[in-house]
Scaffold this active site. Structure first.
Site, short mmCIF file in Angstrom:
data_model
loop_
_atom_site.label_atom_id
_atom_site.label_comp_id
_atom_site.label_asym_id
_atom_site.label_seq_id
_atom_site.Cartn_x
_atom_site.Cartn_y
_atom_site.Cartn_z
N ARG A 161 0.81 -1.22 0.00
CA ARG A 161 0.00 0.00 0.00
C ARG A 161 0.84 1.26 0.00
O ARG A 161 0.32 2.36 -0.18
CB ARG A 161 -0.95 -0.03 1.19
CG ARG A 161 -2.00 -1.12 1.06
CD ARG A 161 -3.02 -1.17 2.18
NE ARG A 161 -2.96 -0.05 3.09
CZ ARG A 161 -2.88 -0.15 4.42
NH1 ARG A 161 -2.85 -1.33 4.99
NH2 ARG A 161 -2.83 0.92 5.17
N ASN A 162 2.15 1.14 0.20
CA ASN A 162 3.02 2.30 0.13
C ASN A 162 3.18 2.67 -1.35
O ASN A 162 3.45 1.81 -2.17
CB ASN A 162 4.38 1.98 0.77
CG ASN A 162 5.21 3.23 0.95
OD1 ASN A 162 5.54 3.92 -0.01
ND2 ASN A 162 5.57 3.52 2.20
N ALA A 163 3.05 3.93 -1.66
CA ALA A 163 3.06 4.39 -3.05
C ALA A 163 4.46 4.63 -3.61
O ALA A 163 4.59 4.99 -4.79
CB ALA A 163 2.24 5.66 -3.17
N PHE A 164 5.51 4.41 -2.83
CA PHE A 164 6.86 4.77 -3.29
C PHE A 164 7.21 4.14 -4.64
O PHE A 164 7.59 4.84 -5.58
CB PHE A 164 7.92 4.41 -2.24
CG PHE A 164 9.31 4.77 -2.70
CD1 PHE A 164 9.76 6.08 -2.58
CD2 PHE A 164 10.15 3.83 -3.26
CE1 PHE A 164 11.03 6.43 -3.03
CE2 PHE A 164 11.41 4.17 -3.70
CZ PHE A 164 11.86 5.48 -3.58
N THR A 210 4.95 8.73 1.18
CA THR A 210 4.30 7.73 0.33
C THR A 210 3.61 6.66 1.16
O THR A 210 2.98 5.76 0.62
CB THR A 210 5.33 7.07 -0.61
OG1 THR A 210 6.35 6.45 0.18
CG2 THR A 210 5.94 8.09 -1.56
#
Length: 172
Positions: free
Chosen positions: A41-44, A146
């Site tokens: 779920r981290n957008a990095f 992020t």
């Protein structure tokens, strides 16, 4: 409950790096996987894939290669700390040890810009690192985290902020 002592990963960098992206300390999923930004779920990685034009589903090693090709280094401000869970707000400030940035910048002397992935990375850097490296000429900018915990901005808003900050990277 005893808070575990956590340790960050080695930096992802080579001698050509011109940009350094700093997080605070990897979250539980990242530490368990041994990979930066392993939480799905981290957008990095999705943001980096969009900006650097690579497949976000490629292997971790390929993603790291793309960063290096774009002259981007990746690391964390904190070498170690205690924390329960993954939230930066849960870091015990009395337990913080910062990474050795004096040595890092000496070995990576082409870096001219540092981008913080969130507020905790920036505040920890300014408190624990900046006083010891004041002679290193760098520009600094905090970007929206992020992390999925930073839900006040949409993915599109985060992407736009990162796009503006990083500009055209890696494809020269």
């Amino acid at each position: 409950m005893t808070k575990p002592l956590l340790f960050c990963f080695e930096p992802v960098a080579d001698c050509n790096a011109e940009i350094l992206i700093l997080g605070s300390m990897p979250g539980q999923e990242s530490l368990a996987a041994g990979q930066y930004y392993a939480n799905r779920r981290n957008a990095f990685w999705k943001i980096m894939a969009e900006l650097l034009e690579f497949d976000p589903g490629c292997s971790y090693e390929a993603r790291l290669h793309e960063l290096k090709t774009a002259r981007i280094a990746l690391w964390d401000v904190l070498k170690s700390c205690t924390r329960i869970g993954s939230l930066d707000a849960s870091i015990d400030n009395s337990s913080i040890t910062a990474n050795n940035f004096q040595s890092f910048f000496a070995a990576h002397n082409r870096i001219r810009a540092v981008f913080f992935n969130g507020a905790k990375a920036e505040s920890a850097y300014r408190q624990y690192v900046l006083p010891s490296i004041s002679n290193v000429p760098l520009s600094y900018m905090r970007l929206p985290s992020t992390s999925p915990a930073h839900a006040s901005l949409s993915y599109e808003q985060k992407l736009q902020a990162w796009r503006i900050a990083l500009g055209p990277v890696g494809r020269s």
